[in-house]
Write a protein that holds these residues in place. Structure first.
Motif, mmCIF file in Angstrom:
data_model
loop_
_atom_site.group_PDB
_atom_site.id
_atom_site.type_symbol
_atom_site.label_atom_id
_atom_site.label_comp_id
_atom_site.label_asym_id
_atom_site.label_seq_id
_atom_site.Cartn_x
_atom_site.Cartn_y
_atom_site.Cartn_z
ATOM 1 N N ASN A 185 32.131 60.621 34.556
ATOM 2 C CA ASN A 185 31.482 60.718 33.250
ATOM 3 C C ASN A 185 31.679 62.136 32.734
ATOM 4 O O ASN A 185 31.575 63.098 33.502
ATOM 5 C CB ASN A 185 29.998 60.387 33.419
ATOM 6 N N SER A 186 31.958 62.297 31.460
ATOM 7 C CA SER A 186 32.255 63.642 30.957
ATOM 8 C C SER A 186 31.059 64.576 31.100
ATOM 9 O O SER A 186 31.211 65.738 31.510
ATOM 10 C CB SER A 186 32.723 63.583 29.499
ATOM 11 N N ALA A 187 29.853 64.097 30.771
ATOM 12 C CA ALA A 187 28.665 64.943 30.948
ATOM 13 C C ALA A 187 28.442 65.237 32.422
ATOM 14 O O ALA A 187 28.069 66.356 32.791
ATOM 15 C CB ALA A 187 27.443 64.259 30.354
ATOM 16 N N GLY A 188 28.675 64.227 33.259
ATOM 17 C CA GLY A 188 28.515 64.427 34.694
ATOM 18 C C GLY A 188 29.459 65.482 35.224
ATOM 19 O O GLY A 188 29.068 66.349 36.026
ATOM 20 N N LYS A 189 30.708 65.450 34.774
ATOM 21 C CA LYS A 189 31.677 66.451 35.223
ATOM 22 C C LYS A 189 31.311 67.835 34.698
ATOM 23 O O LYS A 189 31.485 68.844 35.402
ATOM 24 C CB LYS A 189 33.091 66.055 34.792
ATOM 25 N N ALA A 190 30.805 67.898 33.467
ATOM 26 C CA ALA A 190 30.380 69.184 32.915
ATOM 27 C C ALA A 190 29.230 69.767 33.733
ATOM 28 O O ALA A 190 29.168 70.976 33.966
ATOM 29 C CB ALA A 190 29.961 69.011 31.456
ATOM 30 N N ILE A 191 28.322 68.902 34.163
ATOM 31 C CA ILE A 191 27.205 69.348 35.005
ATOM 32 C C ILE A 191 27.702 69.790 36.373
ATOM 33 O O ILE A 191 27.354 70.867 36.868
ATOM 34 C CB ILE A 191 26.159 68.219 35.129
ATOM 35 N N THR A 236 29.786 69.014 27.045
ATOM 36 C CA THR A 236 29.595 70.367 27.540
ATOM 37 C C THR A 236 28.186 70.491 28.093
ATOM 38 O O THR A 236 27.277 69.782 27.629
ATOM 39 C CB THR A 236 29.858 71.412 26.418
ATOM 40 N N PRO A 237 27.976 71.327 29.096
ATOM 41 C CA PRO A 237 26.658 71.388 29.725
ATOM 42 C C PRO A 237 25.664 72.219 28.927
ATOM 43 O O PRO A 237 26.052 73.142 28.197
ATOM 44 C CB PRO A 237 26.949 72.062 31.075
ATOM 45 N N ARG A 278 21.469 77.403 35.245
ATOM 46 C CA ARG A 278 21.753 76.090 35.833
ATOM 47 C C ARG A 278 21.982 75.050 34.745
ATOM 48 O O ARG A 278 21.349 75.112 33.669
ATOM 49 C CB ARG A 278 20.602 75.615 36.730
ATOM 50 N N PRO A 279 22.856 74.077 35.003
ATOM 51 C CA PRO A 279 23.053 72.996 34.030
ATOM 52 C C PRO A 279 21.889 72.016 34.089
ATOM 53 O O PRO A 279 21.646 71.397 35.124
ATOM 54 C CB PRO A 279 24.358 72.344 34.509
ATOM 55 N N VAL A 280 21.159 71.896 33.001
ATOM 56 C CA VAL A 280 20.007 70.987 32.986
ATOM 57 C C VAL A 280 20.348 69.655 32.328
ATOM 58 O O VAL A 280 19.574 68.694 32.424
ATOM 59 C CB VAL A 280 18.804 71.632 32.275
ATOM 60 N N ALA A 281 21.495 69.598 31.645
ATOM 61 C CA ALA A 281 21.895 68.355 30.963
ATOM 62 C C ALA A 281 23.328 68.523 30.477
ATOM 63 O O ALA A 281 23.923 69.591 30.565
ATOM 64 C CB ALA A 281 20.969 68.050 29.790
ATOM 65 N N GLY A 282 23.852 67.436 29.947
ATOM 66 C CA GLY A 282 25.131 67.464 29.268
ATOM 67 C C GLY A 282 24.998 66.749 27.939
ATOM 68 O O GLY A 282 24.303 65.732 27.850
ATOM 69 N N VAL A 283 25.611 67.278 26.898
ATOM 70 C CA VAL A 283 25.654 66.610 25.590
ATOM 71 C C VAL A 283 27.047 66.052 25.409
ATOM 72 O O VAL A 283 28.042 66.760 25.579
ATOM 73 C CB VAL A 283 25.304 67.580 24.449
#
Length: 255
Positions: free
Chosen positions: A141-147, A207-208, A214-219
Motif C-alpha cells: 500500500n502506498s501509505a503503508g510503504k511511506a510509513i 506521503t507520511p 515518527r510517521p503517525v499516518a499516511g495521506v
C-alpha cells in the motif's frame, strides 16, 4: 482471521468470542446453529457468548438471527477520535480531494497494519463507507510503504516477521531486499507510489505525516490507473499532496 498467540497469553474464551464476532461480520448475521456449525463450536457455547454480547448492545437479536450492533460503531468513532492526526487532517483532506478531483485517504499504522480512518471520494470513484476501517498490509500500500520508510529498520523487520509479505496482486513486493531498496528510494524522494500492488486497476501516491520524528499516518491520493498515470502523479499531484501534508504536520504541532 489472525492465528491466536500460542505463548500462553491467550484466553480460550476470549478467542472464541472474537471468532464469533468476526464470523458475524463476514456473514452479515447468523443464527446459533449456523454459527456453531461454521465455527465447530457447541451451540450452548455460541449462545452464551451471544447473550453476553446482546446484553452489552454489541449484537442485535432479530428473531433468532444475530447481527453486529451499532455499539461497535460507537466504539470505533471513539477510537478514531483519539487520534490527533485525524482531527488535524480531516479538513485539509477534504480540500485536497476537492482541488484535485480524486479520492484522498488518511491511513494510520496500528499493530503492523494500515487502517483507513478517513477518506473523501470526491469523484465517486470509491464507496468510501465500505473502506473506512479496512486493515491492509503496509508493504503493498502506498501509505503503508511511506510509513515503513520512516520507521526504524528494526521495527520494519519486526512487522515483516509478524505479518510477512503476502502478494495482494502480481505487482506486490514479496521480497524483503526489494522492499528495503524501495523504502530507501521513498525516503530520498519524499513520497511512495503504488502501481496496482494492492488492487488491480488502482494507482496511488502517498506521503507520511511525521510528528515528533515518527510517521503517525499516511495521506494517499488514489484513483483508476488510466487516470493516475505516473506522469500525472509526478507533474500534477505530488506538489498538492506534499503541501497538504505539510499543513497537517503544522496543525499537529500548533493545533
Amino acid at each position: 482471521m489472525k492465528t491466536p498467540p500460542n505463548d500462553g497469553r491467550s484466553i480460550k474464551s476470549d478467542e472464541t468470542l472474537f471468532t464469533i464476532i468476526e464470523s458475524l461480520k463476514q456473514t452479515n448475521g447468523a443464527g446459533v446453529t449456523e454459527l456453531g456449525d461454521r465455527l465447530d463450536l457447541a451451540k450452548s457455547t455460541v449462545h452464551k457468548h451471544l447473550v453476553s454480547l446482546e446484553h452489552n448492545d454489541y449484537v442485535v437479536n432479530e428473531g433468532g438471527q444475530y447481527r453486529l450492533g451499532l455499539q461497535f460503531f460507537s466504539t470505533g468513532i471513539h477510537v478514531r477520535n483519539q487520534y490527533d492526526v485525524y482531527h488535524a487532517a480531516k479538513e485539509r483532506i477534504d480540500k485536497l480531494a476537492f482541488d484535485i478531483d480524486e479520492a484522498v485517504w488518511l491511513i494510520v499504522h496500528e499493530n503492523g497494519m494500515g487502517v483507513f480512518v478517513y477518506g473523501v471520494a470526491h469523484n465517486n470513484s470509491f464507496t468510501f463507507d465500505s473502506t473506512i476501517g479496512t486493515r491492509v498490509n503496509l508493504h503493498a500500500n502506498s501509505a503503508g510503504k511511506a510509513i515503513l520508510a520512516h520507521l526504524p529498520e528494526n521495527e520494519v523487520v519486526d512487522i515483516i516477521d509478524h505479518h510477512g509479505l503476502p502478494a495482494q496482486t502480481e505487482n506486490s513486493i514479496t521480497d524483503r531486499e526489494t522492499l528495503f531498496d524501495e523504502l530507501e528510494v521513498i525516503r530520498d524522494r519524499g513520497y511512495a507510489m503504488n502501481f496496482q500492488e494492492d488492487l488491480q486497476g488502482l494507482h496511488a501516491i502517498s506521503t507520511p505525516v511525521i510528528n515528533d520524528g515518527r510517521p503517525v499516518a499516511g495521506v494517499t491520493i488514489a484513483g483508476a490507473a488510466n487516470r493516475l498515470t505516473e506522469a500525472r502523479i509526478e507533474t500534477d499531484l505530488t506538489e498538492p499532496l506534499l503541501e497538504a501534508v505539510n499543513d497537517i504536520e503544522l496543525r499537529l504541532v500548533y493545533g
